[in-house]
Motif scaffolding. Structure first.
Motif, PDB file in Angstrom:
ATOM      1  N   ILE A  24       0.986  -1.149   0.008  1.00  0.00           N
ATOM      2  CA  ILE A  24       0.058  -0.162  -0.176  1.00  0.00           C
ATOM      3  C   ILE A  24       0.909   1.231  -0.306  1.00  0.00           C
ATOM      4  N   THR A  27       2.721   1.463  -3.316  1.00  0.00           N
ATOM      5  CA  THR A  27       1.678   1.859  -4.440  1.00  0.00           C
ATOM      6  C   THR A  27       1.489   3.605  -4.104  1.00  0.00           C
ATOM      7  N   CYS A  28       1.059   3.920  -2.816  1.00  0.00           N
ATOM      8  CA  CYS A  28       0.785   5.583  -2.687  1.00  0.00           C
ATOM      9  C   CYS A  28       2.021   6.434  -3.179  1.00  0.00           C
ATOM     10  N   VAL A  32       1.993   9.205  -6.167  1.00  0.00           N
ATOM     11  CA  VAL A  32       2.515  10.359  -5.786  1.00  0.00           C
ATOM     12  C   VAL A  32       3.665  10.813  -6.789  1.00  0.00           C
TER      13      VAL A  32
END
Length: 194
Positions: A24, A27-28, A32
């Protein structure tokens, strides 16, 4: 034996949780980075702050290379890592429309049959994952972006599937003993709801 199975299932659930949180976060960060990269390619930033923009772009700001490959392999492992704890606590999704109206003896027999089917399916999945791992290892296939061997993902998933199969066989044994003695040794989800 129950404590050992509980520790093993929890260990895999914790490892699966750590891998999931890492995926997670990655992926963030990738999203970004991709957004910032797109923003830095904007005409405004290129014309007004070209030196800073070029420095930032040269530093490698952007999507994480191979993020989709890591997510694909990681999620496969995570699913198999969570299966043992689900199996141990009978936490799989179920529809109990008419089962609650059946006698406890029938429910015990059905629980044993379901556990046996789960065990058979999980053993089959583990065997097929092993076969797939061997096939990918022998062929030398690698991922497109990161070039890591595909069999690694199979190996990680195989560990979770093997533990899930082991826990499932254990649960099958417990449920068969319950049918034989007519007593509940471990609470199932249906026992908790009554």
């Amino acid at each position: 034996m129950p404590a050992m199975m509980e520790r093993l299932a929890r260990l895999f659930a914790y490892i699966g949780g750590l891998v999931l949180v890492s995926l997670i976060i990655m992926t963030c960060m990738s999203i970004v980075g991709r957004s910032i990269n797109s923003l830095l390619h904007n005409n405004f930033f290129q014309s007004q702050m070209s030196e800073l923009t070029n420095t930032l772009l040269a530093s490698g700001i952007g999507a994480i290379n191979g993020d989709f490959e890591l997510v694909e392999a990681g999620i496969a492992f995570v699913i198999f890592a969570f299966l043992p704890i689900c199996q141990l606590h009978a936490a799989h999704a179920s529809v109990d429309v008419f089962v609650s109206y059946l006698p406890q003896r029938v429910n015990q027999i059905m629980a044993a049959l379901i556990e046996i089917v789960f065990a058979a399916v999980l053993i089959l999945i583990a065997v097929k994952l092993f076969d797939g791992m061997q096939s990918k290892r022998i062929s030398g296939q690698v991922t497109f972006s990161l070039q890591f061997p595909i069999w690694w993902a199979y190996a990680f998933s195989l560990t979770g599937a093997s533990v899930a199969a082991l826990v499932s066989v254990y649960m099958s044994g417990i449920r068969l003993i319950e049918v034989a003695i007519g007593k509940c040794l471990l609470l199932s989800k249906s026992d908790i709801n009554h």
